[in-house]
Scaffold this motif. Structure first.
Motif, PDB file in Angstrom:
ATOM      1  N   GLU A   1       4.045   1.143   8.922  1.00 18.34           N
ATOM      2  CA  GLU A   1       4.703   1.027  10.234  1.00 18.34           C
ATOM      3  C   GLU A   1       4.833  -0.424  10.687  1.00 18.34           C
ATOM      4  OE1 GLU A   1       6.040   3.479  11.668  1.00 18.34           O
ATOM      5  OE2 GLU A   1       5.140   5.187  10.616  1.00 18.34           O
TER       6      GLU A   1
ATOM      7  N   LYS B   1      -7.252   9.081  10.949  1.00 15.75           N
ATOM      8  CA  LYS B   1      -5.890   9.173  10.437  1.00 15.75           C
ATOM      9  C   LYS B   1      -4.973   9.897  11.428  1.00 15.75           C
ATOM     10  CE  LYS B   1      -4.647   9.307   5.604  1.00 15.75           C
ATOM     11  NZ  LYS B   1      -5.207   9.691   4.313  1.00 15.75           N
TER      12      LYS B   1
ATOM     13  N   PRO C   1      -1.703   7.088  14.487  1.00 20.93           N
ATOM     14  CA  PRO C   1      -0.247   7.100  14.737  1.00 20.93           C
ATOM     15  C   PRO C   1       0.114   7.238  16.212  1.00 20.93           C
ATOM     16  CG  PRO C   1      -0.811   8.563  12.919  1.00 20.93           C
ATOM     17  CD  PRO C   1      -2.107   8.155  13.561  1.00 20.93           C
TER      18      PRO C   1
ATOM     19  N   PHE D   1      -1.669   2.561   7.478  1.00 15.76           N
ATOM     20  CA  PHE D   1      -0.816   2.758   8.648  1.00 15.76           C
ATOM     21  C   PHE D   1      -0.008   1.499   8.943  1.00 15.76           C
ATOM     22  CE2 PHE D   1      -0.354   2.543  13.338  1.00 15.76           C
ATOM     23  CZ  PHE D   1       0.499   3.625  13.491  1.00 15.76           C
TER      24      PHE D   1
END
Ligand SMILES: [Zn+2]
Length: 1010
Positions: free
Chosen positions: A925, A884, A888, A921
């Motif tokens: 995103e 996690k 990003p 995610f």
């Protein structure tokens, strides 16, 4: 392009570790540690039409001579008479087929045919380094200046010339003048851009006169883009750690328009005179051989290239580089060269050897010699596709050309890709499809020839025995989702629609139907047919009708097949049949029905429908059949009707089993009456070797997918898997591949059921493969002979898989090696080709400190391959919180480049502990992520999406998936999205109806000795 044609193992849809991803090649890092997965889907368009343009040629029953006709969907079943009024558009071009004349949306964005290009003269100068910039018209690095002179011929009076141009800055005014008359007055008046279609329209002061030739001259500048399309820079580090650039091109799909104003459609073939200007300390390559180099000033030189005969724009290639090369002249006098960064030249000999052998072989096989003076193969670091067949200058992502650069451990891989590209020299380059809807004529044939080339170079690999696994079974899987259009579905003139043609349907289904044709026509007839096709259409364009015609003609005194009639049923509608056979006495009833994993409605109009009935070349063998029956099986032609009947030979005893689809060359799956299934199982129990290997593998996959679709009980598959698994490595691999699906479902975090027996079961399945070809087999990349290594094939996959399932020998060895390295990081004793496995296992079975070590190594290494291994290894963690925090960072370009980002996304997406993290995610995103995956890289995002969603097996995930699609336009990702829904539905159904029984079966197997 070579995209998805390589799978190291079982194309079932199950990917054992190490298997190539779909679509584009995965990066090596992904490869090394892929986990078992059900693949599902890819891209393709959803924008298909209401109107199925006709590709039907109405065949006169008496003469079998094809005539071009015009029909609509409804009329396909009852074709109208040939349209006698259809005129060729011009006398020198081939008649444009009805598709392109149809008064439909499909013609939007297509070039008019009133003016045709005959020859381009082109000069380009790219600016790669700061000290180049003073000469740049745009005053910037990563731009190029150029001019083009296009000789065109007027076919119809017009006062406009329309061509393509995109992201191009025109300097001054273009000029247009006649070359047919003495009057050299410039008749250019003005120009406009039609952005929507990337059209550059030149308005003229007077009408052009038919048959006369004109000269267009345009001076312009363009951008060396950052999306690996058109003309673009590729970066690498040399041995002194200097950053270096080359300028290279990728024109397919429609990207030539970014490099020069041109007629950027495949029918507009022309010849090319190219000159490239480059720094004097660099050199240049193009399609033709370099014939002259002159020094322009202290900084710049110009290289001239020999004229290339008639070819489409998408095959153009220009490369300014500072590479090294090795070469050989083949027996037919063609200069063959392999180009790479200087430091990697030691990895080039195998490619040179293979390309020399295969090209010479294909010259003979095609009965048509490669027409250019040279054939370059060049390794490029930044390359979106796997490889690209530019005529005379084939480009490859470096790891796919340079033998031993990465850990593939399998040289069929390199010979496959080289053969694929070389086959395009004939299929695509010499004879080019008319439009993108017949791309399968390029890619299907290139896929088909892969096996021919590999078999020639490495007969010991018995490549033909793998055709079913490599190609047919892949097509069978994807085409059962109901989300892909037919092979010849209409294609709009948009970047997206053209890009979406590069699917498993075009490649593997195309390759499968060609393989099937070869078998029902016989190899002799088929080869005569394709040789004639190449001769008839050389330097011109072709559509499928031309191929049908030549094959029918070659067969006229032999099998007398009406190839078009047969093949329309395989190319103009999606899917393939499930054949169900029921025996009564010696009589067998055969029914056919579209086989889909989930019944979907509404695709009829979208994707082509001839009633979902096929002409099926059904073959079979039977228990008392003759010894050579697999080579010469009984044959039955099924008509496109619901039912067909045939009678078993008298020699077939009443209790004989019979087995359809001999050697698994037919693109269909088969079901039997219960008695016959039982007889086949009994045979498998007593002596499975009675079935040849292809059919043993076929029984495993057929029963697996039929059970998954709930056509037959799951127990049939489970029993076959147990009985056939020990019979060979291929059957073992097939069982491992199908069982990987089971493991994936049962080990899924979403379910959290007890998993120990499943782990043990998988360990035991992998064990024999691991024992034979695990760690201890030494990997020596012998670039000259490359033979005698069959046993080591896919070694990396097997080791990865063994460690993944927790094989104690594998895990302890990997973690030991990792810890040794951690304790002494200055000396890395891990063999290069074992590093991916070791690093990944170190992270998977380690904790925070191993993670920190890997992160540090990744940050500090100067070796990009080493860095890539670490980037990938970090995705192997079983700690979701680490994943996690890692994920990003892909959005931070200062930490990871685009390639790293892809490796990370894929690694997390295919990690059982990570796919949920990836899903969260990606959902949050989506905008930023889709922006990262542009053009040639969009397929990589599709692959990631497919991997990630292949785990989904709960109503909750389905709901999330549906909500994610609400009001969202997926563009080129539409098919992958829809396929994910289908797969999730299949998985949910399997969990509900088969999971428990399968789990019990595995328990019972595991708790007794095998
Ligand atoms: Zn290709």
């Amino acid at each position: 392009m070579a995209k998805d044609e390589f799978s190291l193992e079982g194309g079932s849809g199950e990917k054992p570790p190490g298997r190539k991803g779909n679509g584009m090649y995965c990066s090596p890092a992904m490869l090394a540690f892929t986990i078992l997965t059900v693949c599902v889907l890819i891209a393709a368009t959803a924008l298909l039409v209401f109107y199925i343009p006709d590709r039907t040629v109405v065949v006169d029953a008496a003469t079998k001579a094809p005539q071009v006709g015009k029909t609509t969907v409804a009329a396909v079943k009852t074709p109208e008479p040939a349209n006698p009024t259809m005129e060729p558009v011009n006398p020198t071009m081939e008649p444009v087929r009805p598709t392109t004349e149809a008064p439909s949306d499909l013609m939007k964005g297509r070039l008019p045919t009133s003016v045709l290009p005959r020859r381009y003269e082109l000069n380009l100068r790219p600016f790669l380094y700061d000290d180049d910039v003073p000469d740049s018209k745009l005053g910037q690095r990563f731009t190029f200046d150029g001019w083009v002179r296009i000789k065109v011929q007027c076919m119809e009076a017009t006062d406009e010339i329309t061509l393509h141009a995109k992201h191009i800055t025109i300097h001054g005014m273009p000029t247009v003048h006649s070359v047919s008359t003495l009057d050299k007055t410039d008749i250019f008046e003005s120009h406009t851009m039609v952005e929507e279609y990337a059209f550059l329209v030149l308005k003229l002061k007077e009408m052009l006169r038919p048959h006369e030739e004109y000269d267009i001259y345009i001076v312009y500048s363009g951008i060396l883009g950052d999306d690996e399309a058109g003309f673009y820079p590729s970066m690498y580090m040399d041995s002194m750690n200097n950053t270096r650039y080359i300028a290279t091109t990728q024109m397919e799909g429609p990207y030539a328009r970014r490099v020069l104003p041109c007629f950027d459609e495949p029918t507009f073939k022309a010849s090319y005179d190219v000159q490239l200007e480059h720094r004097t300390d660099m050199s240049a390559l193009s399609n033709g051989i370099d014939i002259r180099r002159i020094q322009l000033d202290s900084h710049w030189s110009r290289t001239y290239f020999k004229r290339v005969p008639s070819m489409p724009t998408y095959l153009l290639a220009f490369i300014v580089n500072d590479y090294d090369h090795i070469d050989v002249v083949n027996p037919n006098g063609c200069l063959i060269r392999i180009w790479t960064e200087k430091d990697l030249i030691g990895l080039a000999p195998y490619a040179l050897n293979v390309s020399d052998l295969v090209q010479t072989y294909l010259d003979e096989y095609m009965d048509s010699e490669f027409p250019l003076d040279k054939q370059d193969h060049i390794a490029i670091q930044d390359f979106g596709a796997g490889a690209m067949e530019n005529w005379g200058l084939i480009t490859y992502q470096d790891i796919y050309l340079l033998y031993g650069m990465e850990d593939f451990g399998d040289n069929t891989f390199y010979s496959e890709i080289i053969t694929h590209e070389l086959a395009h020299m004939w299929f695509g380059n010499l004879v080019t499809m008319e439009w993108w809807d017949d791309l399968w004529l390029n890619e299907g044939f290139a896929t088909y020839f892969e096996h021919i080339g590999v078999d020639f170079v490495h007969p010991e690999f018995k490549k033909f025995e793998r055709y079913y696994i490599d190609t047919v079974n892949v097509a069978l899987f994807y085409d059962s989702l109901g989300t892909y259009p037919s092979i010849r579905a209409p294609v709009y003139a948009t970047d997206e629609d053209i890009g979406n043609q590069f699917t498993r349907i075009t490649y593997q289904k195309g390759g499968s139907i060609i393989w099937m044709m070869e078998h029902f026509l016989t190899l002799e007839v088929f080869n005569v047919g394709i040789q004639n096709y190449l001769k008839e259409r050389a330097y011109k364009n072709a559509n499928a009708e031309h191929l049908w015609h030549e094959l029918t003609y070659a067969d006229k005194d032999v099998g007398k097949h009406d190839v078009k009639k047969i093949m329309d049923t395989w190319t103009l509608q999606l899917g393939y049949p499930l054949i169900t056979l029921t025996r009564t006495g010696q009589d067998v009833v055969a029914t056919q029905k579209l086989f889909l994993q989930v019944n979907r409605t509404a695709q009829d109009e979208e994707f082509g429908n001839l009633g979902y009935r096929w002409y099926v070349p059904l073959t079979y063998v039977y228990k008392s059949g003759p010894a050579d029956q697999y080579e010469k099986p009984e044959k039955v032609w099924m008509e496109p009707e619901d039912y067909s009947y045939f009678t078993l030979p008298d020699e077939a005893a009443s209790d004989d089993w019979y087995l359809a689809n001999a050697k698994m060359v037919g693109l269909y799956r088969v079901n039997y009456e219960d008695d016959n299934w039982q007889r086949l199982l009994d045979q498998a129990a007593t002596d499975p070797s009675v079935f040849i290997e292809e059919n043993r593998v076929g029984l495993i996959y057929d029963t697996f997918y039929l059970a998954q679709a709930e056509v037959i009980p799951n127990s049939v598959y489970l029993n076959f898997s147990a009985l056939l698994e020990p019979s060979s490595n291929s059957t073992r691999r097939a069982v491992v591949a199908t069982s990987s699906y089971i493991a994936k479902m049962l080990l899924s975090d979403d379910i959290r059921r007890s998993v120990s027996s499943v782990q043990t079961y998988m360990q035991r399945l992998v064990e024999p493969l691991y024992a034979e070809s695990g760690w201890d087999a030494t990997f020596i990349p012998d670039v000259q002979t490359a033979s005698g290594r069959q046993g080591k094939k896919s070694r990396i996959d097997v080791t990865s898989m063994a460690c993944f399932y927790g094989n104690s020998h594998c895990v302890s060895k990997a973690t030991e090696m990792f810890e040794d390295f951690v304790n002494n990081p200055t000396s890395n004793l891990i063999p290069l080709n074992q590093r991916s496995v070791v690093y990944c296992s170190g992270i998977r079975f380690g904790g925070q400190s191993e993670w920190d070590f890997a992160w540090n190594m990744m940050q500090t290494t100067n070796d990009r391959r080493e860095r890539s291994r670490w980037v990938s290894a970090l995705t192997c963690s079983r700690d979701a919180s680490l994943l996690k925090s890692y994920l990003p960072l892909v959005l931070d370009a200062t930490v990871f480049n685009r390639k790293d980002a892809e490796v990370i996304l894929m690694g997390v997406a295919e990690n059982p502990a990570g796919y949920g993290v990836a899903w969260d995610f990606i959902r949050s995103e989506w905008g930023a992520i889709t922006a990262m995956f542009k053009r040639n890289r969009q397929q990589n995002l599709a692959d990631i999406f497919e991997e990630m969603t292949s785990f989904f097996n709960t109503p909750q995930r389905l709901q999330e998936l549906l909500e994610f699609g609400n009001d969202r336009q997926f563009g080129g990702m539409q098919t992958v999205y829809e396929s994910a829904i289908t797969t999730t539905e299949v998985n949910i159904r399997w969990m509900a109806n088969s999971a428990e029984q399968t789990k019990q079966w595995i328990d019972s197997r595991v708790y007794k000795q095998w």
